[in-house]
Design a protein around this motif. Structure first.
Motif, PDB file in Angstrom:
ATOM      1  N   LEU A  56      -5.951   8.681  22.087  1.00 21.87           N
ATOM      2  CA  LEU A  56      -5.497   8.043  23.312  1.00 21.87           C
ATOM      3  C   LEU A  56      -6.112   6.663  23.453  1.00 21.87           C
ATOM      4  N   ARG A  57      -5.421   5.782  24.150  1.00 28.32           N
ATOM      5  CA  ARG A  57      -5.886   4.402  24.319  1.00 28.32           C
ATOM      6  C   ARG A  57      -6.757   4.310  25.580  1.00 28.32           C
ATOM      7  N   LEU A  58      -7.998   3.903  25.401  1.00 25.53           N
ATOM      8  CA  LEU A  58      -8.937   3.714  26.507  1.00 25.53           C
ATOM      9  C   LEU A  58      -9.302   2.242  26.606  1.00 25.53           C
ATOM     10  N   VAL A  59      -9.162   1.689  27.804  1.00 25.98           N
ATOM     11  CA  VAL A  59      -9.504   0.295  28.056  1.00 25.98           C
ATOM     12  C   VAL A  59     -10.710   0.248  28.981  1.00 25.98           C
ATOM     13  N   GLU A  60     -11.724  -0.504  28.576  1.00 24.91           N
ATOM     14  CA  GLU A  60     -12.854  -0.774  29.467  1.00 24.91           C
ATOM     15  C   GLU A  60     -12.693  -2.177  30.036  1.00 24.91           C
ATOM     16  N   VAL A  61     -12.577  -2.276  31.348  1.00 23.53           N
ATOM     17  CA  VAL A  61     -12.516  -3.574  32.030  1.00 23.53           C
ATOM     18  C   VAL A  61     -13.942  -3.997  32.370  1.00 23.53           C
ATOM     19  N   GLY A  62     -14.257  -5.262  32.100  1.00 24.27           N
ATOM     20  CA  GLY A  62     -15.619  -5.739  32.263  1.00 24.27           C
ATOM     21  C   GLY A  62     -16.483  -5.278  31.107  1.00 24.27           C
ATOM     22  N   ALA A  63     -15.928  -5.374  29.896  1.00 25.74           N
ATOM     23  CA  ALA A  63     -16.567  -4.794  28.707  1.00 25.74           C
ATOM     24  C   ALA A  63     -17.537  -5.738  28.025  1.00 25.74           C
ATOM     25  N   GLY A  64     -17.871  -6.857  28.649  1.00 29.53           N
ATOM     26  CA  GLY A  64     -18.793  -7.798  28.023  1.00 29.53           C
ATOM     27  C   GLY A  64     -20.087  -7.123  27.616  1.00 29.53           C
ATOM     28  N   LEU A 125      -8.623   4.245  31.787  1.00 34.30           N
ATOM     29  CA  LEU A 125      -9.288   2.976  32.057  1.00 34.30           C
ATOM     30  C   LEU A 125     -10.653   3.268  32.676  1.00 34.30           C
ATOM     31  N   VAL A 126     -11.677   2.564  32.193  1.00 38.75           N
ATOM     32  CA  VAL A 126     -13.027   2.746  32.731  1.00 38.75           C
ATOM     33  C   VAL A 126     -13.601   1.379  33.107  1.00 38.75           C
ATOM     34  N   SER A 127     -14.497   1.386  34.072  1.00 36.52           N
ATOM     35  CA  SER A 127     -15.251   0.170  34.411  1.00 36.52           C
ATOM     36  C   SER A 127     -16.618   0.587  34.914  1.00 36.52           C
ATOM     37  N   PRO A 150       1.658   5.215  33.848  1.00 37.00           N
ATOM     38  CA  PRO A 150       1.848   6.185  34.929  1.00 37.00           C
ATOM     39  C   PRO A 150       1.230   7.525  34.543  1.00 37.00           C
ATOM     40  N   GLY A 151       0.446   8.084  35.445  1.00 35.15           N
ATOM     41  CA  GLY A 151      -0.254   9.326  35.158  1.00 35.15           C
ATOM     42  C   GLY A 151      -1.597   9.145  34.480  1.00 35.15           C
ATOM     43  N   GLY A 152      -1.957   7.897  34.161  1.00 34.41           N
ATOM     44  CA  GLY A 152      -3.219   7.630  33.495  1.00 34.41           C
ATOM     45  C   GLY A 152      -4.425   7.810  34.410  1.00 34.41           C
ATOM     46  N   LEU A 153      -5.585   8.019  33.806  1.00 34.36           N
ATOM     47  CA  LEU A 153      -6.813   8.252  34.551  1.00 34.36           C
ATOM     48  C   LEU A 153      -7.689   7.004  34.598  1.00 34.36           C
ATOM     49  N   MET A 154      -8.375   6.833  35.721  1.00 38.65           N
ATOM     50  CA  MET A 154      -9.321   5.739  35.888  1.00 38.65           C
ATOM     51  C   MET A 154     -10.676   6.312  36.283  1.00 38.65           C
ATOM     52  N   VAL A 155     -11.721   5.884  35.564  1.00 39.86           N
ATOM     53  CA  VAL A 155     -13.095   6.230  35.914  1.00 39.86           C
ATOM     54  C   VAL A 155     -13.812   4.944  36.308  1.00 39.86           C
ATOM     55  N   THR A 156     -14.243   4.885  37.556  1.00 35.27           N
ATOM     56  CA  THR A 156     -14.912   3.698  38.087  1.00 35.27           C
ATOM     57  C   THR A 156     -16.345   4.058  38.437  1.00 35.27           C
ATOM     58  N   THR A 157     -17.285   3.256  37.958  1.00 40.63           N
ATOM     59  CA  THR A 157     -18.699   3.454  38.265  1.00 40.63           C
ATOM     60  C   THR A 157     -19.254   2.181  38.886  1.00 40.63           C
ATOM     61  N   VAL A 158     -19.972   2.327  39.993  1.00 45.14           N
ATOM     62  CA  VAL A 158     -20.602   1.183  40.651  1.00 45.14           C
ATOM     63  C   VAL A 158     -22.044   1.551  41.000  1.00 45.14           C
ATOM     64  N   PRO A 159     -22.922   0.553  41.102  1.00 43.46           N
ATOM     65  CA  PRO A 159     -24.280   0.839  41.583  1.00 43.46           C
ATOM     66  C   PRO A 159     -24.253   1.186  43.060  1.00 43.46           C
ATOM     67  N   ASN A 160     -25.133   2.070  43.459  1.00 43.49           N
ATOM     68  CA  ASN A 160     -25.171   2.513  44.856  1.00 43.49           C
ATOM     69  C   ASN A 160     -25.972   1.522  45.705  1.00 43.49           C
TER      70      ASN A 160
END
Length: 270
Positions: A56-64, A125-127, A150-160
């Protein structure tokens, strides 16, 4: 608009490139130092449990400079793609993939103006630490969602930043704190819902990680020394907590002390 700005990230990645090599993301080492990675790994196992991830194709946004991208390719079999608008960060991310022998690609582009070929292209998609830099986080989530099928999953992580870590960050380096929007679990969930996504899970992860506080290396003189001493103390305290958790059991993640907030969401199929 990114509250930090492209030049901020470029300077950070150039400084990282001139330093020591990044430690790869490996949650299986088992030592105290990598305890937080074990908690991330547990969440990814949960988030991807419904998927046959291989290929499956996974894209990380902010992947620097990403060290997680190679891990996601190796551990779950994703075809990994990194996207970032900082050229120095893209170069570091590509180096990390090559060093770990992972066949992936890195695209230097703004998530708000991506190549047309990337729209509706990602299964996942992850960030990590991206959406909290925007005055309206939902705008960033919405831009990220355009890359998902459509139907794709997103995992978002942020500092608290709404908890203890945010208070420490504001006390030790308020300029860095001001580059963030403080997002609780409820606010992160709301940002995804306002972006039109179906939220499947939102939670705090890890009891504490006091060493994650970011101090700008430009601080000099007595003030800089004091900040670094305090940060060293916070890291030592964190190591003690993790050592304890590994032997007596994990302490509960919570809104006050936990360093990370995770959100799992799905793009509607129609």
């Amino acid at each position: 608009m990114d509250k930090a700005g492209q030049q901020y990230w470029e300077r950070g990645y150039k400084a990282a490139a001139s330093g020591t090599s990044a430690r790869g993301f490996d949650p299986h080492r088992g030592g105290t130092r990598d305890f937080w990675k074990q908690k991330f790994h547990e969440y990814f196992q949960f988030a991807f449990s419904s998927l046959a991830t291989h290929g499956l194709r996974l894209v990380e946004v902010g992947a620097g400079g990403s060290s997680i991208l190679p891990y996601l390719g190796r551990e779950f079999g994703f075809h990994v793609v990194g996207l970032d608008y900082a050229s120095a960060g893209c170069a570091l991310a590509q180096e990390n993939l090559l060093r770990e022998g992972i066949d992936g690609e890195v695209i230097c582009a703004d998530v708000f103006d991506p190549p047309a070929s990337e729209l509706d292209s990602a299964d996942v998609l992850v960030s990590f630490g991206v959406v909290e830099h925007f005055s309206d986080p939902a705008d960033c989530v919405r831009a990220c969602a355009r890359l998902l099928k459509p139907g794709g999953l997103m995992v978002t992580t942020v500092p608290n930043m709404a908890g203890l870590m945010g208070r420490l960050q504001r006390a030790l380096d308020p300029a860095v704190y001001e580059k963030h929007v403080a997002l609780s679990a409820d606010r992160l969930r709301s940002a995804h819902e306002r972006a039109g996504l179906e939220v499947l899970d939102t939670r705090y992860v890890l009891f504490a990680h006091l060493g994650v506080v970011n101090i700008n290396e430009a601080h000099a003189g007595i003030g800089g020394v004091v900040r670094n001493v305090v940060l060293s103390g916070l890291k030592a305290l964190t190591a003690m907590l993790w050592f304890l958790e590994q032997r007596v059991g994990s302490l509960p993640a919570n809104s006050a002390t936990s360093p990370y907030v995770f959100c799992l969401a799905r793009k509607p199929s129609a």
